[in-house]
Write an enzyme that holds these catalytic residues in place. Structure first.
Site, mmCIF file in Angstrom:
data_model
loop_
_atom_site.group_PDB
_atom_site.id
_atom_site.type_symbol
_atom_site.label_atom_id
_atom_site.label_comp_id
_atom_site.label_asym_id
_atom_site.label_seq_id
_atom_site.Cartn_x
_atom_site.Cartn_y
_atom_site.Cartn_z
ATOM 1 N N CYS A 47 34.104 13.733 24.820
ATOM 2 C CA CYS A 47 33.649 13.121 23.570
ATOM 3 C C CYS A 47 34.309 11.758 23.464
ATOM 4 O O CYS A 47 35.494 11.655 23.133
ATOM 5 C CB CYS A 47 34.006 13.992 22.371
ATOM 6 S SG CYS A 47 33.532 13.258 20.783
ATOM 7 N N CYS B 35 27.273 8.618 19.711
ATOM 8 C CA CYS B 35 27.840 9.475 20.756
ATOM 9 C C CYS B 35 28.394 8.550 21.830
ATOM 10 O O CYS B 35 27.636 7.844 22.500
ATOM 11 C CB CYS B 35 26.787 10.416 21.334
ATOM 12 S SG CYS B 35 27.403 11.442 22.705
#
EC number: 5.1.1.7
Length: 283
Positions: A74, A217
């Site tokens: 992430c 993202c």
């Protein structure tokens, strides 16, 4: 059991950074789902900071999606961890032990956070796919107007679809779930649509594995930038415009991807890793 946390915003990517260095307790599925269902605490990823298990790392991080599944990477969450560590006086440069290996990050002089996301992987034999893929730069997978994807691993798997019109006009909430769960991806996949705006920029929207439609993202931004460069659509150093803001991505000639962008704090407090109950710190 009290675990310090900060709710943070990485370009609209909702992140909970939990300081679990003094705890051996794992976050329970009950706690993760309870936090995800809470309107104020709802998140895309939880980044749990723990003590390192390797000598070359400063800290170890675990990553959890909102649906309770574990994530391997992430980017925006890692930037939030770097910001949290610098703001709590642990230093300015860090080596983090992540599921994909050692990740380096630092705070820049302009208060932006940079993370070295490592090198992309284009080898289909090392990807969780269900059939042989000859060329990951062009894979045969279709959903509505989306076709001819580029498949890249940034520690987690990404399929990038290029479109000529603006990315906002394609209902990714319709096609994203179908593509995420396509039989080609037994472990599911992150799905993004990208539109080239110049040799130095592109627009991107992402349906994130385990989180759904997100404002940003980081690993998808990296995958989109690398995919565009692989297809000779952009330069190595570009801006990726996301619904939540802009990330600067530099795909260096040594194959490393450097991601830079801002973060914001929302609030801090303490949470129970067993139940998900939490209390804000109003001090």
């Amino acid at each position: 059991m009290k675990t310090p946390f900060s709710k943070m915003d990485g370009l609209g990517n909702q992140i909970i950074v939990a300081d679990m260095r003094e705890s051996t307790q794992a976050l329970t599925p009950q706690a993760i789902l309870a936090l995800s269902a809470d309107p104020e605490m709802h998140f895309d990823q939880i980044m749990a900071i723990r003590n390192p298990t390797k000598n070359e790392a400063d800290f170890h991080i675990e990553i959890w999606n909102a649906d309770g599944s574990k994530a391997k990477a992430c980017g925006n969450g890692t930037r939030c961890v770097i910001a949290w560590l610098t703001d709590h006086n642990f230093g300015e440069n860090f080596r983090l032990e992540a599921p994909t290996g050692i990740i380096e990050g630092k705070r820049q002089a302009d208060n932006l956070i940079s993370v070295d996301m490592g090198c992309p992987n284009f080898n289909a034999k090392e990807m969780p796919v269900s059939r042989e893929i000859v060329d990951t730069n062009h894979i045969d997978i279709t959903a509505g107007p989306l076709k001819d994807a580029c498949l890249i691993s940034i520690g987690n798997l990404h399929a990038i679809f290029f479109v000529e019109n603006d990315v906002q006009h394609i209902p990714l909430e319709k096609y994203g779930p179908k593509l995420e769960h396509d039989p080609l991806f037994p472990e599911r996949c992150n799905i993004s649509i990208a539109c080239i705006t110049s040799k130095k920029s592109l627009n991107l929207r992402t349906w994130e594995r385990g989180a759904g439609l997100t404002q940003a993202c980081g690993s998808a931004a990296c995958a989109g930038a690398v995919a565009a460069y692989r297809r000779s659509l952009t330069q190595r150093h570009i801006d990726v415009n996301l619904p939540g803001g802009k990330l600067n991505i530099f795909y260096r000639e040594d194959d490393h991807i450097i991601m830079t962008g801002p973060i914001k704090y929302q609030f801090s407090g303490f949470l129970n890793p067993l139940t998900g109950c939490y209390k804000k710190d109003n001090s």
